[in-house]
Design a protein around this motif. Structure first.
Motif, PDB file in Angstrom:
ATOM      1  N   UNK A 107       0.822  -1.210   0.000  1.00  0.00           N
ATOM      2  CA  UNK A 107       0.000   0.000   0.000  1.00  0.00           C
ATOM      3  C   UNK A 107       0.858   1.262   0.000  1.00  0.00           C
ATOM      4  N   UNK A 108       1.885   1.281   0.819  1.00  0.00           N
ATOM      5  CA  UNK A 108       2.735   2.476   0.881  1.00  0.00           C
ATOM      6  C   UNK A 108       3.581   2.634  -0.368  1.00  0.00           C
ATOM      7  N   UNK A 109       4.036   1.512  -0.925  1.00  0.00           N
ATOM      8  CA  UNK A 109       4.815   1.582  -2.160  1.00  0.00           C
ATOM      9  C   UNK A 109       3.948   2.099  -3.307  1.00  0.00           C
ATOM     10  N   UNK A 110       2.720   1.590  -3.396  1.00  0.00           N
ATOM     11  CA  UNK A 110       1.798   2.044  -4.443  1.00  0.00           C
ATOM     12  C   UNK A 110       1.454   3.513  -4.238  1.00  0.00           C
ATOM     13  N   UNK A 111       1.122   3.887  -3.010  1.00  0.00           N
ATOM     14  CA  UNK A 111       0.741   5.262  -2.728  1.00  0.00           C
ATOM     15  C   UNK A 111       1.847   6.257  -3.034  1.00  0.00           C
ATOM     16  N   UNK A 112       3.032   5.991  -2.506  1.00  0.00           N
ATOM     17  CA  UNK A 112       4.147   6.921  -2.716  1.00  0.00           C
ATOM     18  C   UNK A 112       4.604   6.914  -4.169  1.00  0.00           C
ATOM     19  N   UNK A 113       4.621   5.733  -4.775  1.00  0.00           N
ATOM     20  CA  UNK A 113       5.045   5.636  -6.174  1.00  0.00           C
ATOM     21  C   UNK A 113       4.119   6.403  -7.097  1.00  0.00           C
ATOM     22  N   UNK A 114       2.802   6.249  -6.898  1.00  0.00           N
ATOM     23  CA  UNK A 114       1.842   6.956  -7.743  1.00  0.00           C
ATOM     24  C   UNK A 114       1.873   8.459  -7.476  1.00  0.00           C
ATOM     25  N   UNK A 115       2.085   8.836  -6.213  1.00  0.00           N
ATOM     26  CA  UNK A 115       2.156  10.262  -5.887  1.00  0.00           C
ATOM     27  C   UNK A 115       3.321  10.926  -6.626  1.00  0.00           C
ATOM     28  N   UNK A 116       4.463  10.272  -6.646  1.00  0.00           N
ATOM     29  CA  UNK A 116       5.631  10.818  -7.351  1.00  0.00           C
ATOM     30  C   UNK A 116       5.358  10.887  -8.845  1.00  0.00           C
ATOM     31  N   UNK A 117       4.721   9.848  -9.390  1.00  0.00           N
ATOM     32  CA  UNK A 117       4.383   9.826 -10.815  1.00  0.00           C
ATOM     33  C   UNK A 117       3.424  10.948 -11.186  1.00  0.00           C
ATOM     34  N   UNK A 118       2.542  11.306 -10.235  1.00  0.00           N
ATOM     35  CA  UNK A 118       1.554  12.355 -10.481  1.00  0.00           C
ATOM     36  C   UNK A 118       2.053  13.731 -10.043  1.00  0.00           C
ATOM     37  N   UNK A 119       3.357  13.818  -9.781  1.00  0.00           N
ATOM     38  CA  UNK A 119       3.996  15.089  -9.377  1.00  0.00           C
ATOM     39  C   UNK A 119       3.429  15.643  -8.075  1.00  0.00           C
ATOM     40  N   UNK A 120       3.102  14.755  -7.157  1.00  0.00           N
ATOM     41  CA  UNK A 120       2.649  15.141  -5.826  1.00  0.00           C
ATOM     42  C   UNK A 120       3.727  14.778  -4.799  1.00  0.00           C
ATOM     43  N   UNK A 121       3.597  15.328  -3.612  1.00  0.00           N
ATOM     44  CA  UNK A 121       4.519  14.987  -2.527  1.00  0.00           C
ATOM     45  C   UNK A 121       4.398  13.504  -2.195  1.00  0.00           C
ATOM     46  N   UNK A 122       5.520  12.827  -1.950  1.00  0.00           N
ATOM     47  CA  UNK A 122       5.430  11.404  -1.575  1.00  0.00           C
ATOM     48  C   UNK A 122       4.627  11.197  -0.295  1.00  0.00           C
TER      49      UNK A 122
END
Length: 401
Positions: A107-122
């Motif tokens: 869950x954390x890997x998906x959340x942080x990974x997608x946030x970075x991909x979407x140009x959001x804060x990890x």
């Protein structure tokens, strides 16, 4: 309009009655095993939204009652936990804890990974990860201020609460369909006549008739109040120490101690049917209040990327329950019920997990194994592993940011 505890309780009861009626007349909801409290609470939330938009009346509920009900529910789980049964749950407890830990990492890997991909804060991805999903509102309230104050995440608390609320709803919605899919792969055991007459474990079939009297109720309420008071005192005592855990965990611990001291030291039988009934009532009212308190405006204000992450996390949860939890827990009927429960606390909270499992066991057959391991893992062990993993991911997020 701010409604006090009595009006909040009134609305919660109406929500439960509405939910029971709607589920009873809806083959779709029955077929997908959606809990009554989820349906009723959601309907009331929608009605209140319409009233707000049409007449300008906004309703707020007494959240202290919701917290008390949650603590009472976990206390009842503790009072139902006989050490002799807990020992039997040894291996399944370890396996489910391992499965839950793996999901937390994902869950954390998906959340942080997608946030970075979407140009959001990890950290935004971490909020839409195990902090609010596996962690629920308790962890959202605990970690939100830390991310806001120490790491400068604007609106972290509000976003965390919104994510936790969305997870609570989704956890109640996906558990039933997941179970329905998995039931096709197993043989459903037939309950024996003894199991039909006597429910050996609490919370499995809340509609079963039980013989309860005033003395049983007074005794059980007294034990619940002791659990709440003692657990709250311990929680405040260890606040800001390495032993700090959510209040409901300490209340559950106190319940376990009371139950086993009475049973194994004083040879006094705790009347489980009463514990079952009062715990189930607290659970249903908690879920109804939590869901009818939904702030759709707050959810609508969630950033688009966060909604995308939550949607992805829902898919991850469903796939994980079907292909990992189900397999690891034995690929049998018990594994089906546990998988439905994992959807509940993997996306929302342990009360949602119990509601999901109750819906399955009420329709098919009891699952003593599921009701033994899921509450212990979802209410206690998951908080320990989740806290450790969150801290590690926060350090990673700080490095990325």
């Amino acid at each position: 309009m701010t409604l006090d505890a009595s009006y909040t309780l009134l609305f919660a009861c109406l929500a439960l009655l509405i939910g029971m009626i709607v589920v009873k007349i809806s083959p779709f909801l029955q077929k997908n095993h959606i809990p009554d409290a989820v349906v009723g609470g959601f309907i009331v939330a929608i009605v209140l939204l319409i009233v707000d938009k049409a007449a300008g009346y906004t309703f707020s509920f007494d959240t202290s009652l919701q917290s008390t009900l949650m603590i009472a529910f976990f206390s009842s789980i503790g009072l139902s936990s006989d050490f002799s049964r807990l020992i039997k749950g040894g291996k399944p407890l370890v396996i489910l804890t391992l499965a839950v830990t793996i999901l937390i990492v994902i869950q954390n890997a998906v959340g942080m990974g997608m946030a970075v991909m979407l140009n959001e804060s990890p950290f935004i991805g971490l909020i839409a990860g195990s902090i609010t999903l596996t962690g629920g509102h308790g962890n959202a309230g605990a970690w939100g201020p830390i991310l806001a104050d120490k790491y400068g995440v604007t609106g972290a608390v509000e976003l965390a609460m919104a994510c936790a609320t969305m997870g609570l709803v989704l956890g109640g919605l996906v558990g039933g369909p997941v179970a329905r899919h998995l039931l096709k792969k197993v043989t459903i055991p037939k309950a024996t006549e003894q199991e039909k007459e006597t429910i050996l474990e609490a919370f499995e079939q809340p509609t079963v008739k039980r013989k309860i009297n005033a003395n049983n109720i007074i005794e059980t309420i007294s034990m619940l109040i002791i659990c709440i008071v003692a657990g709250s005192y311990i929680s405040e005592l260890v606040k800001d120490t390495p032993m700090h855990l959510p209040t409901f965990v300490w209340c559950l611990f106190v319940g376990i101690i009371i139950r086993n001291v009475l049973t194994h030291v004083f040879k006094h039988e705790v009347f489980e049917p009463t514990v079952d009934v009062l715990g189930s009532v607290a659970l249903s009212l908690f879920l109804a209040i939590a869901l009818m308190s939904l702030k759709f405006g707050q959810l609508a204000s969630m950033a688009g990327p966060v909604l995308i992450i939550i949607a992805a996390q829902t898919v991850v949860m469903v796939l994980f329950a079907c292909f990992v939890t189900f397999k690891m827990m034995g690929s049998d009927y018990d594994a089906v019920v546990i998988s439905a429960g994992h959807c509940g606390f993997g996306m929302g909270a342990t009360p949602t997990a119990i509601a999901n499992m109750q819906t399955i066991t009420r329709a098919f057959s009891p699952s003593h194994k599921a009701f033994l391991v899921v509450p212990m893992v979802g209410a206690f062990l998951v908080d320990i592993t989740n806290s450790i993993i969150i801290k590690l991911y926060i350090e990673l997020g700080a490095a990325i940011a």
